[in-house]
Design an enzyme around this catalytic site. Structure first.
Site, PDB file in Angstrom:
ATOM      1  N   ASP A  51       0.786  -0.887   0.007  1.00 60.20           N
ATOM      2  CA  ASP A  51       0.220  -0.008   0.007  1.00 60.20           C
ATOM      3  C   ASP A  51       0.791   1.277  -0.088  1.00 60.20           C
ATOM      4  OD1 ASP A  51       1.125  -0.051   2.532  1.00 60.20           O
ATOM      5  OD2 ASP A  51      -1.064   0.232   3.514  1.00 60.20           O
ATOM      6  N   SER A  52       2.203   0.994   0.042  1.00 60.88           N
ATOM      7  CA  SER A  52       3.080   2.174  -0.133  1.00 60.88           C
ATOM      8  C   SER A  52       2.774   2.954  -1.747  1.00 60.88           C
ATOM      9  CB  SER A  52       4.658   1.599  -0.200  1.00 60.88           C
ATOM     10  OG  SER A  52       4.782   0.398  -0.930  1.00 60.88           O
ATOM     11  N   ASP A  90      -1.092  -6.359  -0.259  1.00 64.19           N
ATOM     12  CA  ASP A  90      -1.253  -5.520   0.789  1.00 64.19           C
ATOM     13  C   ASP A  90      -2.638  -5.114   1.159  1.00 64.19           C
ATOM     14  OD1 ASP A  90       0.225  -4.516   3.277  1.00 64.19           O
ATOM     15  OD2 ASP A  90       0.987  -3.189   2.207  1.00 64.19           O
ATOM     16  N   LYS A 120      -1.079  -9.228   2.999  1.00 74.12           N
ATOM     17  CA  LYS A 120      -0.510  -8.924   4.412  1.00 74.12           C
ATOM     18  C   LYS A 120      -1.267  -7.807   4.900  1.00 74.12           C
ATOM     19  CE  LYS A 120       2.931  -5.745   3.914  1.00 74.12           C
ATOM     20  NZ  LYS A 120       2.320  -4.760   4.758  1.00 74.12           N
ATOM     21  N   GLU A 122      -1.140  -5.450   8.625  1.00 69.79           N
ATOM     22  CA  GLU A 122      -0.428  -4.730   9.574  1.00 69.79           C
ATOM     23  C   GLU A 122      -0.812  -5.077  10.945  1.00 69.79           C
ATOM     24  OE1 GLU A 122       0.263  -0.711   8.731  1.00 69.79           O
ATOM     25  OE2 GLU A 122       1.298  -1.073   6.854  1.00 69.79           O
ATOM     26  N   GLU A 189       9.762  -4.113  10.338  1.00 69.08           N
ATOM     27  CA  GLU A 189      10.118  -3.005   9.873  1.00 69.08           C
ATOM     28  C   GLU A 189      10.495  -1.830  11.123  1.00 69.08           C
ATOM     29  OE1 GLU A 189       7.103  -1.080   7.232  1.00 69.08           O
ATOM     30  OE2 GLU A 189       8.377   0.874   7.028  1.00 69.08           O
TER      31      GLU A 189
HETATM   32  O1  KIV Z   1       3.617  -0.899   1.733  1.00 71.73           O
HETATM   33  C1  KIV Z   1       4.524  -1.371   1.714  1.00 71.73           C
HETATM   34  O2  KIV Z   1       5.531  -1.160   0.666  1.00 71.73           O
HETATM   35  C2  KIV Z   1       5.169  -2.330   2.453  1.00 71.73           C
HETATM   36  C3  KIV Z   1       6.882  -2.871   2.871  1.00 71.73           C
HETATM   37  C4  KIV Z   1       7.215  -1.644   3.236  1.00 71.73           C
HETATM   38  C5  KIV Z   1       6.964  -3.860   3.669  1.00 71.73           C
HETATM   39  O3  KIV Z   1       4.352  -2.665   3.799  1.00 71.73           O
END
Ligand code: KIV
Length: 296
Positions: A51-52, A90, A120, A122, A189
């Site tokens: 989600d970056s 994510d 994924k 969090e 992280e």
């Molecule tokens: O969203 C993302 O890119 C991440 C990575 C930094 C692990 O969660």
């Protein structure tokens, strides 16, 4: 005769085997078809549709605004390009925080509609019950603790986590609980290296570090940091392996300059046509001249 569903896809169970053999696992983010393809060609084990993307691709200042629809579109593009690596989607902020049911509905969309191999999540706390529910439904889950950008405000900003004995111990407890909930791997992280090392030693599932030292079972970086494309402030752990952003800008400046000077397009970038066809085209038919006079 049984056959693997995806020819050449890295089996999920291979990650644990790699960690046991001491082979480092490599994960990178990707957000579209070409980056998925290139990550595959470069031999990545896991591609994370992070989600970056909200920051690197969509221009937001945090990851919080990422939506399910945006993440689904990006995941579909990545799965078209990345064939061998495991593709992990994510789960964006708001897609799993409310209930296990919400988490299930959204995770199923990632797997069924977008072709992700895993998702994924969090955090720990309520994420433990989400992980249990998803794994129970047959969806592999990667955990993510330490600096969790979706809750950066609660954590006091984008800063390293687990720097006191008490907080480090809590991280270890969370890691153990996520493993017990069925996660197949865990992102750590911005965790001090000795804390990440202790967690990695304690868990049987692989850890993937980002800003968490060399003792994790693997490493993950954000693609735009690796390539030197992201224009905003990058964290200290974001090693740049190229300066593609500067190269893109240079190419665009040269294109603009050649258009303005008339140097582009040259003959080699232009289509020709047979001489007789050209002559016939240029010769105006007499009735079309008459028509245009009549209209005038
Ligand atoms: O969203 C993302 O890119 C991440 C990575 C930094 C692990 O969660």
């Amino acid at each position: 005769m049984s056959r693997p569903m995806h020819d050449g896809k890295l089996p999920l169970t291979e990650l644990g085997a790699m960690a046991n053999r001491g082979e480092r696992i490599v994960m990178v983010t990707a957000y579209d078809y070409p980056s998925g393809r290139l990550a595959d060609a470069a031999g990545m084990d896991i591609v994370l549709v992070g989600d970056s993307a909200a920051m690197t691709v969509l221009g937001h200042s945090t990851t919080v605004p990422a939506t399910m629809e945006e993440m689904l579109m990006l995941t579909r593009a990545v799965t078209r390009g990345a064939k061998r690596p495991l593709v992990v989607a994510d789960m964006p902020f708001g897609s799993f925080q409310v209930s296990d049911e919400d988490a299930l509905v959204n995770a199923i969309r990632f797997v069924k509609d977008a072709g992700a191999d895993a998702v994924k999540l969090e955090g720990a706390g309520p994420s433990l019950s989400r992980a249990l529910a998803l794994v129970g439904a047959g969806i592999p889950v990667m955990g993510h603790i330490g600096l969790t950008p979706q809750s950066a405000t609660m954590l006091g900003g984008y800063r390293a986590q687990g720097k006191t004995a008490e907080k480090a111990r809590r991280l270890l407890e969370d890691a153990v609980a996520l493993e017990a909930a069925g996660c197949f791997a865990l992102v750590l992280e911005a965790v001090p290296a000795p804390v990440a090392a202790r967690i990695s030693e304690r868990l049987t599932i692989p850890t993937l570090g980002i800003g968490s030292g060399a003792e994790c079972d693997g490493q993950v970086l954000v693609l735009h940091d690796v390539l030197g494309i992201y224009q905003g402030r990058s964290p200290r752990f974001a090693k740049r392996y190229a300066e593609i952003g500067a190269e893109i800008q240079d190419a665009l400046e040269r294109f603009a300059s050649e258009v303005r000077s008339g140097a582009f397009p040259s003959e080699e970038h232009t289509y020709a046509m047979p001489e007789d066809e050209l002559a016939a085209f240029l010769e105006e038919p007499s009735d079309s001249r008459a028509g245009s006079r009549a209209e005038a």
